[in-house]
Design an enzyme around this catalytic site. Structure first.
Site, PDB file in Angstrom:
ATOM      1  CG  ASP A 233      -2.067  -0.963   1.085  1.00 35.25           C
ATOM      2  OD1 ASP A 233      -2.770  -0.884   0.055  1.00 35.25           O
ATOM      3  OD2 ASP A 233      -2.280  -1.790   1.990  1.00 35.25           O
TER       4      ASP A 233
ATOM      5  CG  ASP B  67      -7.256  -3.133  -0.511  1.00 37.97           C
ATOM      6  OD1 ASP B  67      -7.126  -3.577   0.635  1.00 37.97           O
ATOM      7  OD2 ASP B  67      -6.481  -2.291  -1.016  1.00 37.97           O
TER       8      ASP B  67
HETATM    9  C1  DX5 Z   1      -6.431   0.726   2.734  1.00 39.38           C
HETATM   10  C2  DX5 Z   1      -5.484  -0.244   2.054  1.00 39.38           C
HETATM   11  C3  DX5 Z   1      -5.772  -1.676   2.364  1.00 39.38           C
HETATM   12  C4  DX5 Z   1      -5.748  -2.019   3.823  1.00 39.38           C
HETATM   13  C5  DX5 Z   1      -6.178  -3.435   4.094  1.00 39.38           C
HETATM   14  O1  DX5 Z   1      -6.223   2.010   2.273  1.00 39.38           O
HETATM   15  O2  DX5 Z   1      -5.535  -0.088   0.662  1.00 39.38           O
HETATM   16  O3  DX5 Z   1      -4.907  -2.501   1.610  1.00 39.38           O
HETATM   17  O4  DX5 Z   1      -4.506  -1.815   4.387  1.00 39.38           O
HETATM   18  O5  DX5 Z   1      -6.139  -3.633   5.464  1.00 39.38           O
HETATM   19  P1  DX5 Z   1      -7.329  -4.347   6.257  1.00 39.38           P
HETATM   20  O6  DX5 Z   1      -7.426  -5.735   5.715  1.00 39.38           O
HETATM   21  O7  DX5 Z   1      -6.866  -4.280   7.661  1.00 39.38           O
HETATM   22  O8  DX5 Z   1      -8.577  -3.549   6.002  1.00 39.38           O
HETATM   23 ZN    ZN Z   2      -4.537  -1.651  -0.609  1.00 41.47          ZN
END
Ligand code: DX5
Ligand code: ZN
Length: 219
Positions: A34, A179
């Site tokens: 990310d 996501d």
């Molecule tokens: C949010 C990110 C995601 C997130 C996923 O902006 O793009 O990839 O980190 O994390 P979880 O699974 O904890 O929601």
């Molecule tokens: Zn992400």
């Protein structure tokens, strides 16, 4: 076949290398990176994610699933193509014109990388339909981009279902990635709606067994 892409956003930095090995042993299919620039979203993860990506490129053969949450998409595509990730996703909300969007898709593909467009919860699939023939994947954000550990927004799964319907009707062969807020329960619903690549951060990283968490998401 569903794939699991583990978001390493909320990883404990001291344990990074061990966690990467453990996630590979647990059969994650990819590592989800990310990248946040402090402009498209508040947080800035550019340094940390570059560091993790370089480390990963040395120690694993698994694919990197690069998710650009940045304003200057071109700059970050240039930076990341050298690492030969499996996917690079960029946000449609960040690209200013149709020409730019198509150029970015082309640059990614010219480097032998799968191209994906990401859409935030407030963006409708109408805005990306014209690019679907050119990409390998659509990343549907199921939370507001910016941080891990949020709750999935239920309406986003309707968007996944509509997108799935559209790509099936038109015979496109592309992946749908979800996501944000993915856990055992929401993964089930996301798969039912048509997603086949599941990103999960906190659900996997906070689990007592990475292996069980990954299996739960895949089954
Ligand atoms: C949010 C990110 C995601 C997130 C996923 O902006 O793009 O990839 O980190 O994390 P979880 O699974 O904890 O929601
Ligand atoms: Zn992400």
């Amino acid at each position: 076949m569903n794939k699991v892409s583990t978001s390493i956003l909320t990883l404990e930095k001291e344990d990074a290398v061990k966690t990467f090995y453990d996630l590979e042993v647990a059969h994650t299919d990819m590592f989800h990176i990310d990248i946040m620039d402090g402009k498209f979203v508040e947080k800035d993860t550019t340094e940390l994610m570059k560091d993790y990506s370089l480390t990963l490129s040395h120690i694993t053969n698994l694919g990197l699933d690069v998710h650009l949450m940045v304003e200057n998409v071109e700059e970050f595509i240039d930076e990341y193509v050298d690492l030969e990730p499996e996917y690079i996703s960029f946000h449609i909300e960040a690209t200013k014109t149709k020409e730019r969007t198509l150029e970015n898709i082309q640059t990614i593909k010219d480097n032998g990388i799968k191209a994906a467009i990401a859409i935030s919860p407030d963006t409708s699939i109408e805005e990306i339909k014209e690019y679907i023939p050119y990409v390998h994947m659509i990343l549907v954000m199921t939370v507001i981009p910016g941080k891990g550990g949020q709750k999935l927004i239920p309406e986003t799964l309707e968007k996944v279902a509509n997108l799935k319907k559209y790509i099936t009707e038109n015979n496109y062969d592309i992946d749908i990635e979800v996501d944000g807020g993915i856990n055992g329960e929401t993964a089930e619903k996301a798969k039912e709606a048509g997603a086949n690549v599941l990103v999960a951060g906190s659900f996997i990283l906070n689990a007592t067994s990475f292996k069980e968490a990954v299996e739960t998401l895949k089954k």
